[in-house]
Design an enzyme around this catalytic site. Structure first.
Site: not given
Length: 195
Positions: A157, A108, A104-106
């Site tokens: 996400a 990725t 999720i978030c960073g």
């Protein structure tokens, strides 16, 4: 042995709110053993100041027991200054064995840097975010503006979507679909299930 370990990678400054909805659901499911992991097994402090007594180190992750590897966001991914060799071993191992990974978030950004998003449908905080932080990123044709996506054993996400992230993880882990729908309606829309 059954692969029932859910490993959650934690590091100093990890975005604790991105796991806030997920962790209680995982803890309540007796099918799985939840194991927190840091680089060396040392305790970490989240972005919100929560001190976590970590269960184990990356070196002790057992891929043959791994059911899911979860990676939250945090400034570390954007700074790209950490030695990630131990993390690479685990994530590449999971990736090559087609074991589920949820980012999720960073986090990725980390998967994009390793080329793991180039051939699958995925999302992140924004397309320009991935392109700006990962010069080798080649996944633009597969990028979607959805809040959370699951494809080819990888869940991705946006950082603003901890509920959608949790929903995708619960689906991956085989939670009852009716329960997932009721849970999501409650926390996302404030709709209580009928008595």
């Amino acid at each position: 042995m059954e692969a029932n370990h859910i490993y959650i990678y934690l590091f100093d400054g990890y975005s604790d709110w991105e796991l806030g909805y997920l962790l209680p659901e995982l803890k309540e499911d007796s099918r799985y053993t939840i194991i927190t992991v840091s680089d060396t097994g040392a305790d970490v402090v989240s972005k919100g100041g929560l001190r976590v007594c970590v269960d184990t180190s990356l070196e002790e992750v057992l891929l043959d027991r791994l059911r899911l590897f979860i990676i939250p966001g945090g400034q570390m991914w954007e700074d790209n200054k950490s030695d990630l060799n131990h993390l690479d071993r685990v994530v590449y191992g999971a990736y090559t064995q087609k074991l589920p990974i949820a980012a999720i978030c960073g986090a990725t950004v980390y998967l994009a840097q390793r080329g793991m998003l180039d051939q699958i449908k995925h999302t992140s905080n924004a397309l320009f975010y991935l392109k700006g932080l990962v010069s080798t990123y080649a996944g633009e044709p597969n990028y979607s503006n959805e809040l959370a996506i699951s494809d080819a054993n990888i869940i991705t996400a946006s950082g603003i979507a901890p509920l959608e992230f949790t929903k995708e993880v619960m689906k991956e882990l085989g939670f009852n679909s009716e329960y997932i729908d009721r849970w999501f309606q409650l926390f996302k829309h404030g709709i209580f299930p009928a008595a």
